[in-house]
Design a protein around this motif. Sequence first.
Motif, PDB file in Angstrom:
ATOM      1  N   UNK A 166       0.848  -1.195   0.000  1.00 33.95           N
ATOM      2  CA  UNK A 166       0.000   0.000   0.000  1.00 33.95           C
ATOM      3  C   UNK A 166       0.883   1.244   0.000  1.00 33.95           C
ATOM      4  N   UNK A 167       1.066   1.895  -1.161  1.00 39.97           N
ATOM      5  CA  UNK A 167       1.911   3.095  -1.226  1.00 39.97           C
ATOM      6  C   UNK A 167       1.463   4.142  -0.212  1.00 39.97           C
ATOM      7  N   UNK A 168       2.428   4.708   0.485  1.00 40.55           N
ATOM      8  CA  UNK A 168       2.152   5.690   1.527  1.00 40.55           C
ATOM      9  C   UNK A 168       2.198   5.116   2.922  1.00 40.55           C
ATOM     10  N   UNK A 169       2.243   3.796   3.038  1.00 37.97           N
ATOM     11  CA  UNK A 169       2.321   3.180   4.360  1.00 37.97           C
ATOM     12  C   UNK A 169       3.730   3.322   4.934  1.00 37.97           C
ATOM     13  N   UNK A 170       3.818   3.715   6.192  1.00 38.67           N
ATOM     14  CA  UNK A 170       5.096   3.828   6.907  1.00 38.67           C
ATOM     15  C   UNK A 170       4.942   3.168   8.271  1.00 38.67           C
ATOM     16  N   UNK A 171       5.844   2.253   8.588  1.00 43.18           N
ATOM     17  CA  UNK A 171       5.847   1.574   9.884  1.00 43.18           C
ATOM     18  C   UNK A 171       7.153   1.886  10.603  1.00 43.18           C
ATOM     19  N   UNK A 172       7.066   2.363  11.829  1.00 44.42           N
ATOM     20  CA  UNK A 172       8.242   2.686  12.628  1.00 44.42           C
ATOM     21  C   UNK A 172       8.344   1.740  13.817  1.00 44.42           C
ATOM     22  N   UNK A 173       9.579   1.321  14.120  1.00 44.12           N
ATOM     23  CA  UNK A 173       9.836   0.403  15.225  1.00 44.12           C
ATOM     24  C   UNK A 173      11.003   0.909  16.066  1.00 44.12           C
ATOM     25  N   UNK A 174      10.999   0.538  17.321  1.00 37.87           N
ATOM     26  CA  UNK A 174      12.152   0.730  18.193  1.00 37.87           C
ATOM     27  C   UNK A 174      12.711  -0.647  18.538  1.00 37.87           C
ATOM     28  N   UNK A 208      16.516  -1.206  27.342  1.00 38.86           N
ATOM     29  CA  UNK A 208      17.391  -0.180  26.806  1.00 38.86           C
ATOM     30  C   UNK A 208      17.188  -0.064  25.305  1.00 38.86           C
ATOM     31  N   UNK A 209      16.611   1.050  24.861  1.00 41.55           N
ATOM     32  CA  UNK A 209      16.403   1.259  23.429  1.00 41.55           C
ATOM     33  C   UNK A 209      17.736   1.611  22.774  1.00 41.55           C
ATOM     34  N   UNK A 210      18.087   0.868  21.723  1.00 41.51           N
ATOM     35  CA  UNK A 210      19.383   1.066  21.080  1.00 41.51           C
ATOM     36  C   UNK A 210      19.268   1.389  19.597  1.00 41.51           C
ATOM     37  N   UNK A 211      18.105   1.148  18.982  1.00 43.77           N
ATOM     38  CA  UNK A 211      18.011   1.359  17.546  1.00 43.77           C
ATOM     39  C   UNK A 211      16.591   1.606  17.085  1.00 43.77           C
ATOM     40  N   UNK A 212      16.452   1.952  15.814  1.00 46.31           N
ATOM     41  CA  UNK A 212      15.143   2.173  15.208  1.00 46.31           C
ATOM     42  C   UNK A 212      15.117   1.542  13.824  1.00 46.31           C
ATOM     43  N   UNK A 213      13.929   1.209  13.371  1.00 48.59           N
ATOM     44  CA  UNK A 213      13.721   0.651  12.038  1.00 48.59           C
ATOM     45  C   UNK A 213      12.507   1.338  11.425  1.00 48.59           C
ATOM     46  N   UNK A 214      12.604   1.720  10.161  1.00 45.79           N
ATOM     47  CA  UNK A 214      11.468   2.266   9.426  1.00 45.79           C
ATOM     48  C   UNK A 214      11.288   1.482   8.135  1.00 45.79           C
ATOM     49  N   UNK A 215      10.045   1.095   7.842  1.00 45.72           N
ATOM     50  CA  UNK A 215       9.712   0.389   6.609  1.00 45.72           C
ATOM     51  C   UNK A 215       8.649   1.202   5.885  1.00 45.72           C
ATOM     52  N   UNK A 216       8.960   1.652   4.665  1.00 45.78           N
ATOM     53  CA  UNK A 216       8.058   2.528   3.920  1.00 45.78           C
ATOM     54  C   UNK A 216       7.798   1.957   2.531  1.00 45.78           C
ATOM     55  N   UNK A 237      19.923 -12.263  28.250  1.00 40.67           N
ATOM     56  CA  UNK A 237      18.801 -11.381  28.008  1.00 40.67           C
ATOM     57  C   UNK A 237      18.097 -11.667  26.690  1.00 40.67           C
ATOM     58  N   UNK A 238      17.520 -10.612  26.102  1.00 39.59           N
ATOM     59  CA  UNK A 238      16.793 -10.753  24.845  1.00 39.59           C
ATOM     60  C   UNK A 238      16.840  -9.442  24.079  1.00 39.59           C
ATOM     61  N   UNK A 239      16.610  -9.537  22.765  1.00 44.57           N
ATOM     62  CA  UNK A 239      16.458  -8.341  21.952  1.00 44.57           C
ATOM     63  C   UNK A 239      15.015  -8.292  21.482  1.00 44.57           C
ATOM     64  N   UNK A 240      14.500  -7.079  21.366  1.00 48.25           N
ATOM     65  CA  UNK A 240      13.094  -6.891  21.058  1.00 48.25           C
ATOM     66  C   UNK A 240      12.927  -5.755  20.059  1.00 48.25           C
ATOM     67  N   UNK A 241      11.906  -5.853  19.227  1.00 48.43           N
ATOM     68  CA  UNK A 241      11.514  -4.757  18.350  1.00 48.43           C
ATOM     69  C   UNK A 241      10.014  -4.597  18.469  1.00 48.43           C
ATOM     70  N   UNK A 242       9.560  -3.361  18.616  1.00 49.61           N
ATOM     71  CA  UNK A 242       8.133  -3.148  18.776  1.00 49.61           C
ATOM     72  C   UNK A 242       7.696  -1.887  18.036  1.00 49.61           C
ATOM     73  N   UNK A 243       6.442  -1.908  17.575  1.00 49.75           N
ATOM     74  CA  UNK A 243       5.902  -0.798  16.806  1.00 49.75           C
ATOM     75  C   UNK A 243       5.909   0.469  17.641  1.00 49.75           C
ATOM     76  N   UNK A 244       6.355   1.578  17.063  1.00 46.84           N
ATOM     77  CA  UNK A 244       6.361   2.855  17.772  1.00 46.84           C
ATOM     78  C   UNK A 244       5.568   3.912  17.024  1.00 46.84           C
ATOM     79  N   UNK A 245       5.156   3.611  15.794  1.00 47.42           N
ATOM     80  CA  UNK A 245       4.363   4.563  15.031  1.00 47.42           C
ATOM     81  C   UNK A 245       3.962   3.962  13.697  1.00 47.42           C
ATOM     82  N   UNK A 246       2.908   4.502  13.109  1.00 51.42           N
ATOM     83  CA  UNK A 246       2.446   4.013  11.813  1.00 51.42           C
ATOM     84  C   UNK A 246       1.592   5.094  11.155  1.00 51.42           C
ATOM     85  N   UNK A 247       1.566   5.077   9.825  1.00 54.38           N
ATOM     86  CA  UNK A 247       0.681   5.965   9.085  1.00 54.38           C
ATOM     87  C   UNK A 247       0.444   5.375   7.693  1.00 54.38           C
ATOM     88  N   UNK A 248      -0.617   5.809   7.072  1.00 45.55           N
ATOM     89  CA  UNK A 248      -0.917   5.371   5.720  1.00 45.55           C
ATOM     90  C   UNK A 248      -1.379   3.933   5.609  1.00 45.55           C
TER      91      UNK A 248
END
Length: 266
Positions: free
Chosen positions: A23-31, A42-50, A245-256
């Motif tokens: 779906x053009x215009x969709x943006x998903x943000x993760x921490x 401890x947040x160490x990084x971010x990921x964006x998929x557009x 421990x563990x590593x985790x990624x979780x949604x932090x924002x979305x649009x479109x």
Amino acid sequence: MKRLFVLFFASLLVRPAAAQLYHPGEVLDYRVSYRAKMFPNTEVGSVRVATTEETDPDGRLRYKVEGVGRTLPTYRWFFNLEDRYTVLIDTATLRPVRFDSDLREGDYTFRSSYDYDWDRGEVHTRWQSRKRAEREKTMPLTEASMDAVSLFFSLRSASAEEFREGEPAVLEMVLQDTIRRLQYRYMGRETKKIRNMGKFRTLKFDCQLGTTEGFSFTDGAVFTIWISDDRNKIPLYIESPVRVGSINAYISGYKGLKYPLESKIR
């Protein structure tokens, strides 16, 4: 850190669907965070998929999906990472035609590209790391074998009723010089709380990425993924144990999004 971001993109695939949702215009943000006894979260990084649309040099319309993972500014003095993955999708067949990656991790750089030939059932890959000559390989394709970003949307057109709880299944992921197998198991529905985002109704999957040793799953990367239980079926939370421990990624924002996020519990 490198494993953390590779795992994030690998864990966003479970099953190739006949009608993936682009779906053009969709943006998903993760921490992305690291969690251990002495480091609660401890947040160490971010990921964006557009997802966008573009026209190639031959005038053909393509979907373009770009995923970018990077360390947060606080940690770049310690380890600066920026990984970029791009895939072009045929809008008619919904199959990938080209994949590119550009990885910059401290002093390490790595580039790769995959060209898909679905008529011949082949994928031609090229890759080059810092101070090494470019290498290439041609490998056979099946309907279930694609790069990680192409498989990002794999579950999004499937109905939860299509999955049988507890039943294992396997698909294939194209890498530079090999094809790795991913085994997954649907674990059922679950309510999941996401940091700063609230509670969601989710579909839960346990997954394991095989090693290259005869496609064995022994000592392969294991992880659990929760996706939204609605028509969007976006990944909401990913967790993988590490030695400590563990590593985790979780949604932090979305649009479109194409559909309302009806899985969110208000």
